[in-house]
Scaffold this active site. Structure first.
Site, PDB file in Angstrom:
ATOM      1  CG  HIS A   1      -2.090  -0.992   1.228  1.00  8.28           C
ATOM      2  ND1 HIS A   1      -3.364  -0.849   1.357  1.00  8.28           N
ATOM      3  CD2 HIS A   1      -2.165  -2.461   0.888  1.00  8.28           C
ATOM      4  CE1 HIS A   1      -3.883  -2.295   1.023  1.00  8.28           C
ATOM      5  NE2 HIS A   1      -3.067  -2.629   0.964  1.00  8.28           N
TER       6      HIS A   1
ATOM      7  CG  ASP B   1      -4.842   2.367   2.004  1.00  9.03           C
ATOM      8  OD1 ASP B   1      -5.734   1.914   1.954  1.00  9.03           O
ATOM      9  OD2 ASP B   1      -3.581   1.749   1.115  1.00  9.03           O
TER      10      ASP B   1
END
Length: 495
Positions: free
Chosen positions: A23, A126
């Site tokens: 990520h 995110d």
């Protein structure tokens, strides 16, 4: 697409990745792209990960630039000096419980203009960061944008949970569902782009006999977290248009931007801007000798093997993969992390290294993008992480997919069935099966087909990031959106 300019010079974006390697990397690539468009960037890591990065890459890893700064907040877990990996579920819980206030304190400090930075315009979070929405609301005059680094098809799979529960397909009734064939059930009443998918191809969270399984609730919350805000994906129009059209029926995002493959954009940027190009984030120290070793091999003669940063093997699987690779008689580069066997040491079987000494290299980590672009690499045996699939196919390298958990089974399905760039290795890991699928991928008819398809996706990805390509246009649309926020007198109000 990557020329540095001043269009977004009034925009200050705080970028907050979920604190796992898969990520962090695409979020950093997105941040560098926006910085090249003139955005002021504050990139926020957890203290644990930033310390790991410094250990791997030295104290200059986070020097930043005059318009690109790094900040940290604690992840709420005990301090560890044993390595970079954090268990996913404890990390999720800790982020939810322990991190909202430290993060809010950080935002107030960043927003103190006496430090020389412009006021925060937006938070790019995110989608798995649980406190971003409330933080943007509390800060005031601040927009929220969600970034989804995994595949769009995995988000669409999560969005089908209610359908599977309503149709009484989930939860599983028989506790032996993993062995009685239930996972092979084919579904043809979902979104059109997912017709024919099997239950085994869904993210691993569905594998439960509990109707109120906590992960069911968690991913329903993830879908709702996109309501009323823009959503960015690391993909491109030609690859995911059908998936995104279906996803728009479930996700109430105000807009969806396809800006990718982000690693390709970042690589182009690195060639034009040394300061941005030098920024990287790897939790493991890369072995620079891998490229020298690949230079000694013939073109299209090496299989690259890596199972990412969070997938694990058992000792038995490690042994079977070892002998399957050895018996294939091909050259191979294998990434064997020190922690690849969960809860134990990685023990290579006796006699293995002697058997493969002239045609194999084993190391703990490498510069994967550079490896995949090397002419000696022909096939990638992968855990099916989305970043790995994009990096592989944009280099024209087909895959053997061995998915483990989370979104990996869905990524595998997409790579095999939708993209046509991969072969799936199913069932238990056995040396004969490993050897057979390697031979087919390297020199069989199916191998030739997936190679051809990978080369076509390479062409399409290059087209997408060209100056008039779909990803370039979407990036420009997003910059326009961010600039429009500065013109609103009262800032952005979350719904």
């Amino acid at each position: 697409m990557v020329a540095v300019n001043e269009r977004g010079s009034e925009v200050h974006a705080v970028c907050v990745p979920f604190p796992l390697q898969g990520h962090i990397t695409p979020m950093l690539q997105l941040a560098k792209l926006l910085n090249s468009k003139g955005f002021y960037i504050t990139f926020v890591n957890t203290e644990h990960n930033q310390n790991c990065m410094v250990k791997s890459n030295g104290p200059n890893s986070f020097k930043g630039t005059s318009s690109f700064k790094f900040e940290t907040f604690p992840d709420g877990l005990p301090v560890s000096n044993t390595g970079s990996f954090r268990e996913v579920h404890p990390l999720i819980r800790s982020l939810r419980v322990n991190c909202p206030q430290p993060f809010m304190n950080l935002l107030h400090r960043i927003n103190d203009t006496s430090g020389g930075s412009p006021p925060i315009t937006l938070i790019i979070s995110d989608i798995f960061i649980p406190f971003a929405r409330n933080a943007a609301y509390e800060l005031g005059n601040c927009s929220l944008v969600m970034f989804y680094p995994p595949s769009a098809c995995s988000l669409l799979a999560y969005a089908q949970l209610d359908t599977l529960l309503d149709k009484d397909i989930l939860p599983f009734k028989d506790p032996n569902f993993t062995t009685n064939g239930s996972l092979n059930m084919e579904l043809n009443e979902l979104s059109p782009s997912m017709n024919g998918i099997r239950l085994k191809d869904f993210p691993s969270l569905i594998r439960s006999t509990e109707k109120d399984h906590r992960l069911f609730k968690y991913f329903k919350h993830i879908i709702r977290s996109c309501d009323g805000v823009p959503l960015i994906f690391s993909t491109f129009e030609a690859l995911d248009r059908e998936i995104l059209d279906d996803l728009s029926k479930f996700v109430a995002a105000t807009a969806m931007y396809t800006i990718g493959p982000l690693h390709c954009i970042a690589n182009n940027l690195a060639q034009e801007n040394d300061e941005l190009g030098s920024m990287g984030f790897n939790l493991w120290k890369e072995d620079t000798k891998t490229l020298e070793w690949l230079d000694s091999k013939k073109p299209n003669s090496v299989i690259y093997v890596s199972f990412g940063t969070t997938s694990f093997l058992t000792n038995e699987q490690l042994v079977e993969f070892s002998w399957g690779l050895a018996n294939s008689k091909y050259n191979f580069l294998w990434i064997v992390r020190p922690d690849i066997v969960k809860g134990g040491s990685s023990i290579i079987p006796p006699g293995f290294l002697d058997e493969v000494k002239d045609r194999a290299m084993l190391t703990s980590w490498c510069a994967q993008e550079k490896v995949l672009k090397h002419p000696s690499i022909k096939v990638y045996l992968s855990h099916s992480g989305w970043n790995s699939i994009l990096e592989s196919t944009s280099s024209g390298v087909p895959l053997i997919c061995w998915p483990s958990y989370a979104d990996q089974p869905t990524n595998c399905w997409f790579a095999c069935k939708k993209m046509g760039v991969a072969l799936e290795m199913e069932g238990a890991v056995e040396r004969g099966k490993v050897e057979e699928i390697i031979r087919e991928a390297m020199d069989g008819e199916k191998g030739k087909e997936i190679k051809k398809n990978a080369m076509e996706w390479k062409r399409l990805s290059e087209e997408a990031i060209s100056s008039s390509g779909s990803s370039s246009l979407d990036c420009d649309r997003f910059v326009d959106y961010a600039l429009s926020l500065k013109k609103k007198e009262n800032g952005f109000k979350l719904v």
